[in-house]
Scaffold this motif. Structure first.
Motif, short mmCIF file in Angstrom:
data_model
loop_
_atom_site.label_atom_id
_atom_site.label_comp_id
_atom_site.label_asym_id
_atom_site.label_seq_id
_atom_site.Cartn_x
_atom_site.Cartn_y
_atom_site.Cartn_z
N THR A 18 51.57 46.25 33.60
CA THR A 18 50.72 45.06 33.67
C THR A 18 49.38 45.43 34.28
OG1 THR A 18 52.69 43.70 34.02
CG2 THR A 18 50.56 42.67 34.44
N MET A 19 48.29 45.01 33.62
CA MET A 19 46.95 45.35 34.09
C MET A 19 46.08 44.11 34.22
SD MET A 19 46.05 48.88 32.02
CE MET A 19 44.54 49.11 33.00
N ILE A 20 45.10 44.20 35.13
CA ILE A 20 44.09 43.16 35.26
C ILE A 20 42.76 43.74 34.78
CG2 ILE A 20 43.55 43.79 37.66
CD1 ILE A 20 43.03 40.79 38.16
N PHE A 21 41.98 42.92 34.10
CA PHE A 21 40.66 43.30 33.61
C PHE A 21 39.66 42.28 34.13
CE2 PHE A 21 43.80 44.98 30.74
CZ PHE A 21 43.34 46.27 30.45
N GLU A 22 38.63 42.77 34.81
CA GLU A 22 37.62 41.90 35.39
C GLU A 22 36.29 42.06 34.66
OE1 GLU A 22 37.43 42.75 39.53
OE2 GLU A 22 39.45 41.97 39.95
N PHE A 23 35.65 40.92 34.40
CA PHE A 23 34.39 40.90 33.66
C PHE A 23 33.33 40.17 34.48
CE2 PHE A 23 37.97 40.83 30.76
CZ PHE A 23 37.69 41.88 29.91
N GLU A 24 32.07 40.49 34.21
CA GLU A 24 31.01 39.70 34.80
C GLU A 24 31.15 38.25 34.34
OE1 GLU A 24 27.23 41.34 33.74
OE2 GLU A 24 27.29 42.87 35.31
#
Length: 241
Positions: A18-24
């Motif tokens: 499981t991964m988290i992806f952060e965006f502006e």
């Protein structure tokens, strides 16, 4: 529905597969905790995924200046393969927000939240926002996973319980015996007995359910057996998460 340009700013592992992806967070992008976006891949080394889209609940809270999603990576899909390979700085597009799995504006009724696995994402947004606002609405989260290492954001939810006197976490593991991590919490599935223990004392709570379709179906059936009116149950199925 609006389309926004943004880019990946961070990525991390938050549980097994499981991964988290952060965006502006794009300027002017406003949303409510519990809502979702469509993520559209603009640049990718996986050619067949270019222009592809996938729906994700927003895991970050409305008060935060970033926009984050989290997903299971074990599914063998072209989109997830491309997403996993995205480098920090890669541009993407988002559409949204949309979705109605948001807390009803009635702080007098407790919210009993039931999450299965990655179904925690919209509810973490709610819990983060409630802690930030010091909301007077009582939130009871019943969180089911197979093993502790499969439970995204479990440690953060424990911390949020300390920060917000109106938030309580009840976590249960269905396959704790297969874990490499010692677990001294509750075990077994979410059933009527567990829900009565967790929320039976609340007068007329509102229930929110999210997770894999079979989990959501089972929870809705259990709540119906408990005599909970359909109008007091709000749910969302996470297909392919």
């Amino acid at each position: 529905m609006s389309t926004y340009e943004t880019k990946l700013i961070a990525r991390d592992i938050v549980a097994a597969d499981t991964m988290i992806f952060e965006f502006e967070r794009p300027q002017g992008f406003d949303f409510k905790a519990g809502q979702a976006i469509d993520l559209i891949l603009v640049e990718t080394e996986v050619a067949e995924a270019k222009g592809a889209r996938h729906t994700f609940s927003i895991v970050s809270a409305p008060f935060e200046n970033k926009l984050a999603i989290a997903t299971r990576m074990r599914a063998a899909s072209t989109f997830k393969l491309a997403l996993k390979r995205l480098m920090v700085g890669t541009p993407v597009r988002i559409e949204g927000p949309y979705g109605s799995l948001t807390l009803r504006d009635n702080s007098r009724r407790a919210a009993v939240i039931i999450a299965g696995g990655i179904g925690i994402t919209p509810f973490l947004s709610m819990a983060r926002q409630a802690a930030n606002d010091q909301s007077s609405q009582y939130l009871m989260l019943v969180y089911s996973n197979r093993r502790p290492e499969d439970a995204p954001f479990l440690s953060e939810l424990t911390q949020l319980e300390r920060l917000n006197v109106n938030f309580r976490l009840v976590a249960t593991m269905t396959q704790a015996s297969k874990s490499n991590i010692h677990w001294n919490g509750k075990t077994g599935p979410v059933d009527e007995n567990l829900l009565q223990q967790a929320a039976g004392h609340f007068p007329e709570p509102v229930y929110y359910v999210a997770g894999p379709p079979m989990f959501v179906e089972a929870m809705r059936a259990t709540l119906a057996d408990m005599g909970i009116a359909e109008s007091s149950i709000h749910s969302e199925d996470f297909f392919g998460y």
